[in-house]
Design a protein around this motif. Structure first.
Motif, PDB file in Angstrom:
ATOM      1  N   PRO A 162       0.814  -1.214   0.000  1.00  0.00           N
ATOM      2  CA  PRO A 162       0.000   0.000   0.000  1.00  0.00           C
ATOM      3  C   PRO A 162       0.849   1.266   0.000  1.00  0.00           C
ATOM      4  O   PRO A 162       2.052   1.201   0.242  1.00  0.00           O
ATOM      5  CB  PRO A 162      -0.779  -0.120   1.318  1.00  0.00           C
ATOM      6  CG  PRO A 162       0.162  -0.863   2.213  1.00  0.00           C
ATOM      7  CD  PRO A 162       0.857  -1.860   1.327  1.00  0.00           C
ATOM      8  N   PHE A 163       0.196   2.395  -0.248  1.00  0.00           N
ATOM      9  CA  PHE A 163       0.859   3.691  -0.116  1.00  0.00           C
ATOM     10  C   PHE A 163       0.682   4.167   1.324  1.00  0.00           C
ATOM     11  O   PHE A 163      -0.444   4.278   1.813  1.00  0.00           O
ATOM     12  CB  PHE A 163       0.253   4.721  -1.077  1.00  0.00           C
ATOM     13  CG  PHE A 163       0.792   6.111  -0.871  1.00  0.00           C
ATOM     14  CD1 PHE A 163       2.035   6.444  -1.367  1.00  0.00           C
ATOM     15  CD2 PHE A 163       0.062   7.064  -0.170  1.00  0.00           C
ATOM     16  CE1 PHE A 163       2.546   7.718  -1.165  1.00  0.00           C
ATOM     17  CE2 PHE A 163       0.561   8.341   0.035  1.00  0.00           C
ATOM     18  CZ  PHE A 163       1.813   8.666  -0.470  1.00  0.00           C
ATOM     19  N   ILE A 169       3.827   4.933  11.082  1.00  0.00           N
ATOM     20  CA  ILE A 169       3.405   3.558  11.372  1.00  0.00           C
ATOM     21  C   ILE A 169       4.343   2.593  10.658  1.00  0.00           C
ATOM     22  O   ILE A 169       4.956   2.941   9.636  1.00  0.00           O
ATOM     23  CB  ILE A 169       1.944   3.306  10.947  1.00  0.00           C
ATOM     24  CG1 ILE A 169       1.773   3.509   9.433  1.00  0.00           C
ATOM     25  CG2 ILE A 169       0.983   4.193  11.719  1.00  0.00           C
ATOM     26  CD1 ILE A 169       0.399   3.112   8.931  1.00  0.00           C
ATOM     27  N   PRO A 170       4.487   1.377  11.196  1.00  0.00           N
ATOM     28  CA  PRO A 170       5.382   0.407  10.549  1.00  0.00           C
ATOM     29  C   PRO A 170       4.922   0.109   9.117  1.00  0.00           C
ATOM     30  O   PRO A 170       3.731  -0.071   8.860  1.00  0.00           O
ATOM     31  CB  PRO A 170       5.236  -0.836  11.438  1.00  0.00           C
ATOM     32  CG  PRO A 170       4.717  -0.340  12.735  1.00  0.00           C
ATOM     33  CD  PRO A 170       3.861   0.857  12.415  1.00  0.00           C
TER      34      PRO A 170
END
Length: 245
Positions: A162-163, A169-170
């Protein structure tokens, strides 16, 4: 449940023509792949499906079984479908000829998907590995996959998906390995269908299954993935082989 393996082995490859007949150690790439699959002892039969005299002779010199493609094919799944049309296989495993290092645990985990699918709801399964290096994540030769919370495939892309809009966030990316296990009916249905719009855009054949509404289970593995798409990949594969010995 009868399970067979088919190794599609096309001689001409756009990025690296003749790659399957390149030497990897003392054997060709296709010989390594064939022997590796045979040595897992997971399959009732191992078939190499090819359009090439050289590859046919190479496999037959090892005592292997070859299916000679009659038709021209757009993708490996079509070549495999032609080769198994008249077999009594329940599950057909597609192992790309340029994946010489696949191991028994990864393939066994793939087959477990169908052993545990008593209602026969899953049409096909495939493998994925974590991607961590930025150059590998950005590389369009590495097909990325995103999955739902039950590890069913949502989409495949050559772009990083995903982008991560939120950077705190990790980040987790997965690379799709070119190994599939199909129910035979799903494979035959695929071969009788037309290329779909997103498949055509990305040039990723497994997207067609998703566009058709098929359920595709992804299996996470830590398998060392060295698919040979370019001459540089062959150098990496040789280094990996040297380190194993």
């Amino acid at each position: 449940m009868k399970v067979i393996a088919v190794i599609p082995a096309r001689y001409q490859a756009s990025r690296f023509p003749g790659k399957l007949m390149q030497k990897l150690g003392s054997q060709t790439v296709i010989a390594h792949t064939y022997q590796n699959v045979l040595n897992t002892e997971l399959f009732s039969e191992v078939i190499v499906a090819t359009d090439s005299d050289a590859i046919q002779q190479e496999i037959e010199s090892l005592g292997g079984k070859v299916f000679r493609s009659i038709k021209e094919h757009e993708c490996g799944s079509d070549r495999i479908a032609e080769s198994v049309l008249n077999t009594d296989a329940d599950i057909v495993v597609n192992i790309q000829g340029d994946e010489p290092f696949l191991n028994e645990p990864s393939l066994s985990a793939l087959l477990d998907v169908f052993k545990n699918d008593s209602n026969k709801e899953i049409d096909l399964a495939s493998l994925m590995i974590p991607l961590v290096e930025q150059n590998e994540i950005q590389n369009p030769n590495n097909v990325k996959v995103i999955v739902d919370q039950n590890n069913f495939a949502l989409y495949f892309s050559r772009s990083p998906i995903p982008f991560y809009r939120a950077t705190n966030i990790p980040q987790l990316y997965h690379k799709h390995l070119g190994v599939y296990a199909f129910r035979k009916e799903a494979l035959i249905h695929f071969s009788h269908s037309d290329m779909t719009p997103l498949e055509q855009a990305e040039k990723i054949e497994c997207i067609r299954y998703l566009e058709q509404g098929k359920k595709m289970k992804m299996v996470l593995t830590d398998q060392a993935a060295i698919g040979i798409d370019t001459p540089e990949d062959l150098i990496k594969a040789q280094q990996f082989l040297n380190n194993k010995s």
